[in-house]
Scaffold this motif. Structure first.
Motif, short mmCIF file in Angstrom:
data_model
loop_
_atom_site.label_atom_id
_atom_site.label_comp_id
_atom_site.label_asym_id
_atom_site.label_seq_id
_atom_site.Cartn_x
_atom_site.Cartn_y
_atom_site.Cartn_z
N ASP A 169 32.73 26.19 37.84
CA ASP A 169 32.81 27.18 37.08
C ASP A 169 31.49 27.87 36.84
O ASP A 169 31.40 29.22 36.65
N MET A 170 30.33 27.18 36.61
CA MET A 170 29.13 27.71 36.29
C MET A 170 28.58 28.69 37.53
O MET A 170 28.16 29.63 37.43
N VAL A 171 28.58 27.96 38.59
CA VAL A 171 28.40 28.69 39.89
C VAL A 171 29.36 29.89 40.02
O VAL A 171 28.73 31.01 40.27
N LEU A 172 30.45 29.89 40.09
CA LEU A 172 31.24 31.02 40.29
C LEU A 172 31.35 31.99 39.05
O LEU A 172 31.20 33.27 39.41
N SER A 173 30.96 31.65 37.89
CA SER A 173 30.64 32.82 37.01
C SER A 173 29.51 33.27 37.37
O SER A 173 29.49 34.76 37.12
N PHE A 174 28.33 32.71 37.68
CA PHE A 174 26.98 33.42 37.88
C PHE A 174 27.29 34.35 39.19
O PHE A 174 26.71 35.27 38.94
N CYS A 175 27.96 33.86 40.29
CA CYS A 175 28.13 34.86 41.28
C CYS A 175 28.88 36.07 40.69
O CYS A 175 28.68 37.27 41.35
N GLU A 176 30.02 35.86 40.04
CA GLU A 176 30.80 36.94 39.47
C GLU A 176 29.89 37.68 38.49
O GLU A 176 29.98 39.21 38.60
N GLU B 250 43.47 30.97 41.48
CA GLU B 250 43.19 30.24 42.59
C GLU B 250 42.16 28.89 42.42
O GLU B 250 42.56 28.02 42.89
N PHE B 251 41.29 29.20 41.56
CA PHE B 251 40.37 27.99 41.11
C PHE B 251 41.13 27.04 40.38
O PHE B 251 41.02 26.02 40.72
N GLU B 252 41.95 27.37 39.46
CA GLU B 252 42.63 26.59 38.80
C GLU B 252 43.64 25.90 39.48
O GLU B 252 43.88 24.56 39.30
N TYR B 253 44.36 26.19 40.59
CA TYR B 253 45.15 25.88 41.49
C TYR B 253 44.34 24.74 42.35
O TYR B 253 44.78 23.53 42.48
N TRP B 254 43.29 25.00 42.72
CA TRP B 254 42.27 24.28 43.56
C TRP B 254 41.89 22.86 42.63
O TRP B 254 41.91 21.84 43.02
N ILE B 255 41.37 23.35 41.50
CA ILE B 255 41.14 22.01 40.39
C ILE B 255 42.34 21.06 40.29
O ILE B 255 42.20 19.84 40.25
#
Length: 70
Positions: free
Chosen positions: A42-49, A60-65
């Motif tokens: 979540d931290m990495v993806l939020s930073f990227c976004e 899709e992230f929630e599905y993967w988790i």
């Protein structure tokens, strides 16, 4: 003890490589390990976004988790 700034990314990149390898190998995560995984990505993806590096599909992230928790 905090990471010393000169080796922070060096140490973390090796740990991240180990985590990714475990996921590729089909690791199933539960409890604290699953929460830590979710938090880390979540931290990495939020930073990227937030920095216009990538758009994140949070559904899709929630599905993967959910998938790595089974």
């Amino acid at each position: 003890m905090a990471n010393m700034s000169y080796c922070r990314f060096w140490n973390t990149s090796h740990d991240m490589e180990d985590c990714i390898e475990a996921l590729y190998d089909g690791a199933t995560l539960k409890g604290d390990e699953l929460r830590a995984c979710r938090n880390m990505f979540d931290m990495v993806l939020s930073f990227c976004e937030e920095n216009d590096i990538a758009e994140v599909n949070w559904d899709e992230f929630e599905y993967w988790i959910e998938a790595i928790s089974k």
